[in-house]
Every structure is written in C-alpha cells, then in structure tokens.
Design a protein around this motif. Structure first.
Motif, short mmCIF file in Angstrom:
data_model
loop_
_atom_site.label_atom_id
_atom_site.label_comp_id
_atom_site.label_asym_id
_atom_site.label_seq_id
_atom_site.Cartn_x
_atom_site.Cartn_y
_atom_site.Cartn_z
N LEU A 104 12.29 11.57 -13.13
CA LEU A 104 10.99 11.16 -12.49
C LEU A 104 10.55 10.07 -13.13
O LEU A 104 10.00 8.93 -12.40
N GLU A 105 10.39 9.66 -14.52
CA GLU A 105 10.15 8.55 -15.23
C GLU A 105 10.89 7.42 -14.61
O GLU A 105 10.45 6.28 -14.44
N ARG A 106 12.29 7.56 -14.54
CA ARG A 106 12.89 6.23 -13.98
C ARG A 106 12.83 5.98 -12.69
O ARG A 106 12.76 4.90 -12.25
N GLU A 107 12.60 6.93 -11.90
CA GLU A 107 12.11 6.71 -10.33
C GLU A 107 10.55 6.01 -10.26
O GLU A 107 10.58 5.12 -9.39
N LEU A 108 10.11 6.48 -11.35
CA LEU A 108 8.74 5.60 -11.40
C LEU A 108 8.48 4.24 -11.92
O LEU A 108 8.03 3.43 -11.18
N GLU A 109 9.61 3.88 -12.60
CA GLU A 109 9.99 2.60 -13.11
C GLU A 109 10.30 1.67 -11.85
O GLU A 109 10.08 0.57 -11.66
N LEU A 110 11.54 2.49 -11.04
CA LEU A 110 12.07 1.81 -9.72
C LEU A 110 10.81 1.62 -9.02
O LEU A 110 10.97 0.45 -8.36
N LEU A 111 9.98 2.33 -8.74
CA LEU A 111 8.87 2.35 -7.66
C LEU A 111 7.88 0.90 -8.33
O LEU A 111 7.51 0.29 -7.27
N GLN A 112 7.78 0.91 -9.62
CA GLN A 112 6.95 -0.27 -10.05
C GLN A 112 7.57 -1.44 -9.91
O GLN A 112 7.16 -2.50 -9.69
N VAL A 113 9.01 -1.59 -10.25
CA VAL A 113 10.05 -2.76 -9.90
C VAL A 113 9.69 -3.11 -8.37
O VAL A 113 9.46 -4.18 -8.03
N GLU A 114 9.78 -2.26 -7.42
CA GLU A 114 9.72 -2.35 -6.03
C GLU A 114 8.41 -2.89 -5.72
O GLU A 114 8.06 -3.85 -4.91
N LYS A 115 7.34 -2.38 -6.48
CA LYS A 115 6.07 -2.75 -6.26
C LYS A 115 5.97 -4.48 -6.71
O LYS A 115 5.27 -5.18 -6.03
N LYS A 157 0.70 -1.26 -0.06
CA LYS A 157 -0.13 -0.11 -0.12
C LYS A 157 0.95 1.34 0.05
O LYS A 157 0.52 2.09 -0.65
N THR A 158 1.95 1.23 0.58
CA THR A 158 2.86 2.43 0.82
C THR A 158 3.64 2.83 -0.48
O THR A 158 3.66 3.85 -0.93
N ILE A 159 3.90 1.57 -1.08
CA ILE A 159 4.44 1.70 -2.41
C ILE A 159 3.30 2.08 -3.52
O ILE A 159 3.90 2.95 -4.40
N GLU A 160 2.28 1.85 -3.47
CA GLU A 160 1.31 2.28 -4.28
C GLU A 160 0.92 3.75 -4.26
O GLU A 160 0.84 4.38 -5.11
N LEU A 161 0.69 4.32 -2.98
CA LEU A 161 0.89 5.60 -2.81
C LEU A 161 2.08 6.34 -3.18
O LEU A 161 1.89 7.55 -3.93
N LYS A 162 3.36 6.05 -2.90
CA LYS A 162 4.45 6.42 -3.82
C LYS A 162 4.30 6.66 -5.33
O LYS A 162 4.62 7.52 -5.84
N ILE A 163 3.86 5.71 -5.84
CA ILE A 163 3.63 5.54 -7.44
C ILE A 163 2.51 6.53 -7.54
O ILE A 163 3.03 7.25 -8.77
N ALA A 164 1.69 6.70 -6.97
CA ALA A 164 0.42 7.87 -7.22
C ALA A 164 1.18 9.31 -7.23
O ALA A 164 0.97 10.11 -8.14
#
Length: 367
Positions: A215-226, A91-98
């Motif tokens: 920002l897009e690369r950071e989003l990809e990292l968050l998606q990998v973490e998710k 849930k925390t990672i999903e909020l970070k992605i949003a």
C-alpha cells in the motif's frame, strides 16, 4: 597697374596655400598614423541570445496577455493554455491518494491488533511444548515402570505371594502414573494448539506487514503520478524565463490550437547584448582580447559607444558552411577567410537592439 595688382594678390594667396597644404599634410599624417594602429570593421552588428519558446504539451490557447515589443519580467505569464482536463485529472489523483492513505491507516491498525510481541509468544509456546514433550516422555517412562510393576504384582497376587496391601498399592501406582501421563498428553495438545495460534498470528503479522508495504509503494506511485500531472498543469502556463525580456515576435493568437513543440514567441534580454563582427584572417594578428574599440551605430550616427574585444573564434566561418566547397576539379581561387569576433558593449537606455549594423574601430596599441 593691373600686373602689379595681380602680383600683390598672388603674394597674398601664397601663405594661404602653404598653410592649407600644411594642414592637409598634417591631417593626412594623422589619418595614416591612426590607420597604422587601428583595425576598421564594417561587417558588424548588435547580437543577442534570442530565446524561442514553445510548449511541451498540445492544447488550446485561451489567453495571451503580451504583444510584440512589450517588456516583461521573470515569471510573467506569456501564454495560458486550456487546463480544465488536467485539473480534473489532478483532482482524481488527489482523491485516490486520500483513499490510499485511509487504506494504509487501516492496515497499520490491523498490524497493531496482531501485536508486536508475537515473536516472543511463538518462542514461548515452542519452549513450553518442548518442555511438555520432555515431561510426557518422563511420564511415559513412569507408566512403563508402573505397568511392569503392576503385571508382576498381579502375577504374584494370583499366586498368593503378596499381601492385599501390596497389590492395592501397585494398582494405585499404576493408575496414578497413567493419569499423570494422560494429563501431560492433554497439556501437550493444548500447548501445541497455542503454538499453532501463535504461529498463525506470526504469519498474519507478516502478511499485514507485506500488505502495508504494498500500500505504501502504491501511494508513492500515486504521488509520482500527481507530480507528473502537476508538471503537465504547469506546462500549460508559459512564463518568461529571463529576468528582463523584450518580446520580439509572437506567432500565435488566443483561440488557436497548438501542437507540442511549435514555436510560440521569441524574446531576448535587452541587457545581454554584444557586437558580432567578421574580420579578415590577415587582420587577426593585430587584434588581441582586451583591445578597446570605438563603435559607431548606424541608427545613431551622432553618438559614440565603446566596446572591448572579448573573444576571437578559432575557426573561420567557412568551416561551418552547410555546403563546403571541396574543389574536386582542381581549379583553386584563393579567398581571404573571415573569423568571427565578439566585442562586449554596455547597453545605454535601451538604444542598442539586436540586428543593428555598426562600424567598429579597434585600437591595437598596447596601452
């Protein structure tokens, strides 16, 4: 009278003895004939692939809905581990992605404000500056010529060699040239300022483009973490990997804490069975892949099964011993080696179970 009766009785028994002897000889002959083309094996049992399941992650077992001996289908839940902390992490990672997606949208909006035609604007401003610089050089030449004419006319005016009209025309021409030069210089400063602004806008666009890429690369990292967290969450639910399986044994109970890698339960596919037998090396020359066999299962002595030779190993069992005998003393005792034999057999009503002892008679005739 008694002797005649005894002779008569002996004469009556003689055909029976002869018939019994003939039957015995026939049976012995049939047995010997069958033994001539049959390989008999009693060192054999039903085998199957026993799957041992364990967990990739540690945790508390909160639910275990299956028991030993139960038949389950593919994707049946076998063990449920505590997943509350992993669900919170997800849930925390999903909020970070949003939040990251909002930051990307803001960066794109800022990039649009900068504009996509800054390249053309900068190129146009550079060209305008270059044109104005040429005009300024031309104006400077005109000023220089007017200044020379003004100095010469002034000298001649002082000597009364020219009329007042000529002197006034020289003054006017000098003033006009100087004014034109000042205008060209002011316009050049204005164009240089516009060029500086266009260059700043171009640099701002490059910064915004790089910021958007970060920002897009950071989003990809968050998606990998998710994705990794989702895998960890799925790892806390253990399902049956087999289409149809029988739970052989369970090693844990609900409420226990299990470290990663510890065996939880064992199961097998009841339809994926075969016969594993060991044959003497002196018998292997008589057997070929595809030979049919008659199987007698110790658990069902009144029922006959059929099997087919599927594979003959190419190395004896002694080659896989954990403690081989190198025989360093020089004393040698020759022992007949064994090879592993695999026979395919069909399951019948779930009767055949791994580990059951069987006896196999292989028909070696070329039929």
């Amino acid at each position: 009278m008694s002797e005649s009766k005894q002779k008569l009785s002996a004469n009556k028994k003689r055909p029976l003895i002869i018939a019994s002897s003939l039957i015995a000889l026939i049976l012995i002959g049939q047995w010997l004939y069958k033994r001539s083309y049959t390989v008999y094996l009693d060192d054999a049992h039903i085998a199957s692939n026993i799957v041992s399941l364990s967990s990739r992650v540690p945790g508390w077992i909160v639910e275990m809905p299956v028991n030993s001996g139960q038949t389950v289908d593919r994707d049946t839940l076998l063990i449920q581990m505590d997943s509350r902390q992993t669900e919170l992490s997800l849930k925390t990672i999903e909020l970070k992605i949003a939040n990251q997606q909002l930051s990307i949208e803001r960066a794109r909006a800022q990039l649009q404000l900068v504009g996509s035609n800054v390249d053309n604007q900068y190129a146009a401003s550079v060209a305008a500056v270059e044109r104005n610089q040429a005009s300024l050089k031309k104006a400077a030449s005109v000023v220089s010529a007017a200044q020379s004419n003004f100095e010469r006319s002034k000298s001649m005016w002082q000597k009364k060699l020219i009329s007042a009209q000529v002197w006034e025309d020289a003054q006017l021409e000098h003033s006009k040239s100087r004014h034109a030069y000042d205008e060209a210089e002011a316009q050049l400063h204005q164009l240089e300022s516009a060029m500086s602004q266009a260059k700043a806008a171009l640099q701002e666009r490059e910064i915004q483009t790089k910021t958007l890429a970060i920002l897009e690369r950071e989003l990809e990292l968050l998606q990998v973490e998710k994705h990794n967290t989702e895998i960890a969450l799925n790892d806390r639910k253990i399902y049956s990997p087999l289409t149809t399986a029988v739970v052989d044994k369970t090693f844990v109970h609900a409420g226990e804490f299990m470290p990663a890698g510890r065996r939880l339960l064992m199961l097998h596919d009841p339809n994926d069975i075969w016969i594993k037998a060991n044959i003497k090396e002196t018998q292997v020359r008589h057997i070929s892949v595809g030979d049919k066999a008659s199987v007698s299962v110790d658990a069902y002595p009144d029922k006959n099964f059929t099997a087919i030779v599927e594979r003959i190993d190419h190395a004896t069992s002694s080659q896989f011993a954990l403690l081989p005998n190198p025989n360093p003393s020089g004393n040698f005792t020759k022992v007949t080696q064994r090879l592993s034999l695999r026979l395919a057999i069909e399951q019948e009503e779930g009767l055949l179970k791994p580990g059951m002892m069987v006896e196999v008679e292989i028909d070696t005739r070329d039929l």
